[in-house]
Design an enzyme around this catalytic site. Structure first.
Site, short mmCIF file in Angstrom:
data_model
loop_
_atom_site.label_atom_id
_atom_site.label_comp_id
_atom_site.label_asym_id
_atom_site.label_seq_id
_atom_site.Cartn_x
_atom_site.Cartn_y
_atom_site.Cartn_z
N ASN A 34 0.84 -1.21 0.00
CA ASN A 34 0.00 0.00 0.00
C ASN A 34 0.87 1.25 0.00
O ASN A 34 1.95 1.29 0.60
CB ASN A 34 -0.98 -0.01 1.18
CG ASN A 34 -0.35 -0.15 2.54
OD1 ASN A 34 0.70 -0.76 2.69
ND2 ASN A 34 -0.98 0.40 3.55
N GLU A 38 0.49 5.41 0.46
CA GLU A 38 -0.37 6.52 0.88
C GLU A 38 0.27 7.86 0.52
O GLU A 38 1.49 7.96 0.44
CB GLU A 38 -0.61 6.42 2.39
CG GLU A 38 -1.31 5.13 2.78
CD GLU A 38 -1.48 4.95 4.29
OE1 GLU A 38 -0.99 5.79 5.07
OE2 GLU A 38 -2.12 3.95 4.66
N CYS A 96 -4.16 0.73 -2.46
CA CYS A 96 -3.97 -0.51 -1.69
C CYS A 96 -2.87 -1.39 -2.27
O CYS A 96 -2.50 -1.29 -3.45
CB CYS A 96 -5.26 -1.32 -1.68
SG CYS A 96 -6.59 -0.62 -0.71
N GLU A 155 -3.12 -4.54 -3.03
CA GLU A 155 -3.64 -5.36 -4.13
C GLU A 155 -3.56 -4.59 -5.44
O GLU A 155 -3.27 -5.14 -6.50
CB GLU A 155 -5.11 -5.75 -3.87
CG GLU A 155 -5.33 -6.62 -2.64
CD GLU A 155 -5.58 -5.82 -1.37
OE1 GLU A 155 -5.02 -4.71 -1.23
OE2 GLU A 155 -6.34 -6.31 -0.52
N CYS A 212 -10.79 -3.14 -4.15
CA CYS A 212 -9.83 -4.15 -4.62
C CYS A 212 -10.54 -5.43 -5.04
O CYS A 212 -10.09 -6.12 -5.95
CB CYS A 212 -8.76 -4.40 -3.57
SG CYS A 212 -7.60 -3.03 -3.47
N1 THU Z 1 -5.29 -1.42 2.54
C1 THU Z 1 -4.77 -2.26 1.61
O1 THU Z 1 -3.64 -2.05 1.15
N2 THU Z 1 -5.50 -3.32 1.20
C2 THU Z 1 -6.75 -3.63 1.70
O2 THU Z 1 -7.38 -4.54 1.20
C3 THU Z 1 -7.28 -2.88 2.83
C4 THU Z 1 -6.63 -1.58 3.11
C5 THU Z 1 -4.51 -0.27 2.97
C6 THU Z 1 -5.02 1.07 2.48
C7 THU Z 1 -4.42 2.01 3.49
O3 THU Z 1 -3.10 2.33 3.05
C8 THU Z 1 -4.31 1.18 4.76
O4 THU Z 1 -4.50 -0.17 4.38
C9 THU Z 1 -5.33 1.55 5.82
O5 THU Z 1 -6.60 1.57 5.29
#
Ligand code: THU
Length: 136
Positions: free
Chosen positions: A45, A47, A56, A58, A92
């Site tokens: 992930n 940000e 995310c 995925e 996702c």
């Molecule tokens: N996140 C993912 O990378 N995959 C998911 O399926 C759920 C959420 C990440 C997004 C964000 O960077 C962090 O988790 C908190 O929501």
């Protein structure tokens, strides 16, 4: 899918999570996807300070798959050490469905290994698909 190949995918997701840029949530995630021809692609992930613009793990993995010219997801592992059982977010699930080959196997994990193995269709029933865009 064997137990060894599932564990391999789990480990790939775990290694990928080390690349996380979870600056604001402090919630690292890694994902690994296997395509029908046996290739594995990973992502973390990422940000950004304008929060909705992050994405995310995925989604990172899918982008790597597409940029490698691959397609056809058959197996997925998602790793998030801060959660007992991580499941892909709704967006996702839609993206995984877009690039799926059949009904992909999903490994839901915790910080130590695979906790549950299920399918995308179990988590994403009756999803929006290209059929919906066709004229009646
Ligand atoms: N996140 C993912 O990378 N995959 C998911 O399926 C759920 C959420 C990440 C997004 C964000 O960077 C962090 O988790 C908190 O929501």
């Amino acid at each position: 899918m064997s137990a060894d190949s599932a564990r391999e995918l789990y480990e790939a997701a775990k290694v990928a999570s080390l690349k996380h840029r979870a600056t604001y949530s402090d919630f690292p995630v890694g994902a690994a996807i296997r395509t029908a021809d046996g290739q594995v692609f990973t992502g973390a992930n990422i940000e950004v300070v304008s929060y909705p613009e992050g994405w995310c793990a995925e989604t990172s993995a899918i982008a790597h798959m597409v940029m490698a010219g691959a397609d056809g997801i058959v197996e997925v592992a998602v790793y998030a050490p801060k959660k007992d059982l991580i499941t892909p977010c709704g967006g996702c699930r839609q993206r995984l469905a877009e690039f799926a080959h059949g009904d992909p196997i999903l490994h839901l994990t915790d910080g130590t290994g695979i906790v549950e193995t299920t399918t995308l269709s179990a988590l994403f029933p009756r999803g929006f698909d290209a059929e919906a865009l066709k004229d009646e």
